[in-house]
Motif scaffolding. Structure first.
Motif, short mmCIF file in Angstrom:
data_model
loop_
_atom_site.label_atom_id
_atom_site.label_comp_id
_atom_site.label_asym_id
_atom_site.label_seq_id
_atom_site.Cartn_x
_atom_site.Cartn_y
_atom_site.Cartn_z
N GLU A 125 -4.77 2.82 -0.67
CA GLU A 125 -5.36 1.93 0.33
C GLU A 125 -6.06 0.80 -0.41
O GLU A 125 -6.93 1.06 -1.25
CB GLU A 125 -6.36 2.68 1.21
CG GLU A 125 -6.90 1.84 2.36
CD GLU A 125 -7.86 2.62 3.25
OE1 GLU A 125 -8.05 2.21 4.40
OE2 GLU A 125 -8.42 3.63 2.77
N ASP B 5 -9.49 0.86 -5.30
CA ASP B 5 -8.12 0.64 -5.77
C ASP B 5 -7.72 -0.83 -5.64
O ASP B 5 -7.00 -1.37 -6.50
CB ASP B 5 -7.14 1.51 -4.99
CG ASP B 5 -7.10 2.95 -5.50
OD1 ASP B 5 -7.44 3.16 -6.68
OD2 ASP B 5 -6.75 3.84 -4.71
N GLU C 202 0.83 -1.20 0.00
CA GLU C 202 0.00 0.00 0.00
C GLU C 202 0.86 1.26 0.00
O GLU C 202 0.56 2.25 -0.69
CB GLU C 202 -0.93 -0.01 1.21
CG GLU C 202 -2.05 -1.04 1.09
CD GLU C 202 -2.95 -1.09 2.31
OE1 GLU C 202 -4.17 -1.23 2.14
OE2 GLU C 202 -2.40 -0.99 3.44
N THR D 169 -11.05 -2.06 -1.37
CA THR D 169 -11.38 -0.70 -1.79
C THR D 169 -11.47 -0.69 -3.32
O THR D 169 -11.07 -1.66 -3.99
CB THR D 169 -10.29 0.28 -1.34
OG1 THR D 169 -9.08 -0.05 -2.04
CG2 THR D 169 -10.05 0.21 0.15
N LEU E 49 -10.29 -2.21 3.25
CA LEU E 49 -10.95 -1.62 4.40
C LEU E 49 -11.04 -2.70 5.46
O LEU E 49 -11.61 -3.77 5.22
CB LEU E 49 -12.34 -1.11 4.01
CG LEU E 49 -12.39 0.06 3.02
CD1 LEU E 49 -13.84 0.37 2.66
CD2 LEU E 49 -11.71 1.28 3.61
#
Length: 324
Positions: free
Chosen positions: A53, A67, A47, A65, A56
């Protein structure tokens, strides 16, 4: 002043992908045989390097996420390319081969021959109990090859897999020793009219086998037994089957069950179509060894010669003829 190019260690991508597929750090760590703390450290490092990020995290769940979701296909392509590169230079990772369950001979004999053909490769056996269950693992990269009824898979699963026909395996019936039909040397299908036969109903890993049974029994007055309690391990399966007392649909190479006899089915001879199945696009010398071994053993044993009175669904016939 120009910045240094960012390089990403494939190990970090493998850690990320394991968590992305499991959505659970403990399970992902167990899958990779690393400590959970080390896995978390690798994910955090990735990360930082990507400045994104990826997950979660709460006390109850882990989710990707946007991404993280975007990274998944890139990570898979990078790791597949790394596997291909290493294979080209004789440094392929171990190949994980599912044999369904211990005692089935088709996959076992192919694996033994493949190990002879490629002694420098590490081909590791696994036991997933059914092709549908194995297919999910194949597509996720947790397995590399398996054996079973390819036509019985859902189209979405088949789309990501390749197959090579290996065997038309004659089907049999396992009968309690005291069953009236147990005295026969072979059991005509018509003699099973009125019987309720266990064929794995309710097992989420083997719906392709239950579907084959439904197709075979249709119009013959034979019922598929309702779902039994899920059994983990062959001993538990034996115990549950002994309690139900149902005959069991099986194949000719099925391991024996205490208190039961195995009889071939005839008039017609039902066939279980077995293919070698692997993830589409997988480049690994072990897969090529398995394919060569499958062809050799099938030719030597006559596994792809159909008996004149052999029965097989039309969909399976199309799959099994696809390589002719």
């Amino acid at each position: 002043m120009p910045t240094s190019p960012v390089t990403v260690d494939p190990r970090l991508l493998r850690a990320f992908l394991a968590v992305a597929e499991e959505l659970h750090f403990t399970r992902a760590a167990a899958r990779l045989y690393v400590a959970q703390q080390a896995l978390s450290r690798d994910v955090r490092r990735l990360e930082r390097e990507l400045r994104a990020e990826l997950f979660l995290r709460t006390t109850r769940q882990v989710t990707l996420t946007p991404d993280g979701e975007r990274l998944v296909p890139y990570a898979r392509r990078v790791l597949d390319a790394q596997d291909e590169l290493l294979a080209a230079f004789g440094r392929a990772r171990p190949l994980l081969v599912d044999l369904n369950f211990s005692g089935l001979l088709t996959g076992h004999r192919v694996l033994v021959r493949a190990r002879e053909l490629a002694p420098e490769q590490e081909l590791l056996a696994r036991y997933e109990s059914g092709l549908t269950g194995a297919a999910v693992e194949l597509l996720a990269g947790r397995l590399d090859a398996s054996f079973g009824r390819f036509a019985g898979l859902a189209p979405a699963l088949r789309a990501g897999l390749e197959q090579q026909p290996v065997r038309y395996e004659p089907m049999t019936i396992a009968l309690p020793e005291e069953h009236p039909l147990a005295r026969l040397t072979a059991v005509p299908l018509a003699a099973l009219a009125g019987e309720t036969v266990y064929a794995g109903a309710g097992n989420p890993r083997t719906p392709e086998w239950t579907d084959l049974a439904h197709r075979l029994f249709e119009g013959r007055g034979i019922q598929v037994a309702p779902a039994a309690p899920p059994a983990v391990g062959y001993e538990e399966f034996q115990r549950i089957m002994a309690r139900t007392g149902h005959p069991i649909l099986a194949v000719v190479d099925s391991p024996p069950l205490p208190g039961m006899v195995l009889r071939p089915l005839v008039d017609p001879v039902p066939l279980s179509p077995v293919s070698l199945v692997w993830r589409r696009g997988l480049a690994h010398p072990g897969v090529e060894a398995l394919r060569r071994a499958s062809a050799e053993v099938a030719a030597r044993e006559g596994w792809l010669r159909r008996p004149m009175d052999g029965w097989i669904p039309a969909a399976d016939e199309k799959v099994m003829n696809s390589h002719n």
